[in-house]
Design an enzyme around this catalytic site. Sequence first.
Site, mmCIF file in Angstrom:
data_model
loop_
_atom_site.group_PDB
_atom_site.id
_atom_site.type_symbol
_atom_site.label_atom_id
_atom_site.label_comp_id
_atom_site.label_asym_id
_atom_site.label_seq_id
_atom_site.Cartn_x
_atom_site.Cartn_y
_atom_site.Cartn_z
ATOM 1 N N TYR A 36 -3.558 75.841 38.307
ATOM 2 C CA TYR A 36 -4.324 76.882 39.005
ATOM 3 C C TYR A 36 -3.359 78.147 39.445
ATOM 4 C CZ TYR A 36 -7.591 79.415 41.883
ATOM 5 O OH TYR A 36 -8.319 80.548 42.497
ATOM 6 N N SER A 49 -5.421 85.621 42.759
ATOM 7 C CA SER A 49 -5.723 84.903 43.891
ATOM 8 C C SER A 49 -4.222 84.859 44.503
ATOM 9 C CB SER A 49 -5.843 83.193 43.438
ATOM 10 O OG SER A 49 -5.544 82.391 44.569
#
Length: 281
Positions: free
Chosen positions: A163, A150
């Site tokens: 995350y 990401s």
Amino acid sequence: MKEFRGGTAVVTGAASGFGRVTSLALAERGMHVIAADIDLEGAERTAARAGELGGKGSARWVDVADAAAMEEFAAAVEEAHGVPDLVINNAGIAVMGPFLETGAEDWDEIIGVNLVGVVNGSRSFGRRMAERNRSLPRARRSGHIVNIASAASYQPVRSLSSYCATKAAVRMLSECMRADLARDGIKVSCICPGFSGTNIAKNARVASGVSAEKAAKVRKWSEAGLRMRHYPPEKVAARIIKAIERDEAVVSINLEGHLSHLVSRVSPSLGRLVARVPAPF
Ligand SMILES: NC(=O)c1ccc[n+]([C@@H]2O[C@H](COP(=O)([O-])OP(=O)(O)OC[C@H]3O[C@@H](n4cnc5c(N)ncnc54)[C@H](O)[C@@H]3O)[C@@H](O)[C@H]2O)c1
């Protein structure tokens, strides 16, 4: 990998979002897609649509965080279809919440899916690709592993510590794997997209220490944010396919993806300031 037609691809998290649309894009190119997910009905829908698009589709329930289940899955794929040409370790979840309110069980869950899930898929399928390749002349060796990280792997974000940490780990893992598996003729790419309209916010876990009232607010805010971004997952799928064709090492996607990468290289202190932008916690 230049030729998709007739090959086999395993895609985890294939019931929804990037996993679904990438599976369908591969099916359109004539691949047999094995759609794996903890949402079996969703995976079956993806597999059925893959069949309608000119490829072939099969579905399988699997929890990527479970090493034994992934090993069993890889053995079953090898027995039924041979060693896959392509594995996309895409399954992922988000946990939202301040660091001090993110509990041990939140960390176990997100590390299990986002990091250990990628390790499990890469090890179980990568070992089979390597064993197959060792019996082949160099020119005929193949196999490509794609790990979905990401833009959060470049850019710190307050209230997304778990995350960001797992995605940064996936990017470094992919770089190490690319160096290590090259001797066995296996290619490894890492994909770093910015925001895109999938179900990630809807499926996200709010950190266990956050009150129910705040959690509802956070969920609404993050779902609305992703909707407003208007970046279709199909564009991410198209870029993943290009990355496979070109054998790219690390690929940033969309404005946030490129900006986060640039800021992390040119002005990390600006990135640290951006990381403090308030969230509704
Ligand atoms: N959407 C974004 O803005 C964005 C941006 C960057 C990276 N990503 C990453 O892209 C990947 C795909 O996410 P998405 O946005 O398509 O989300 P999504 O929620 O739409 O899809 C994720 C899929 O993974 C599956 N899954 C979750 N846990 C699993 C497990 N333990 N085993 C097997 N399957 C599991 C879910 O059932 C779901 O079908 C994730 O790794 C995510 O972190 C998403």
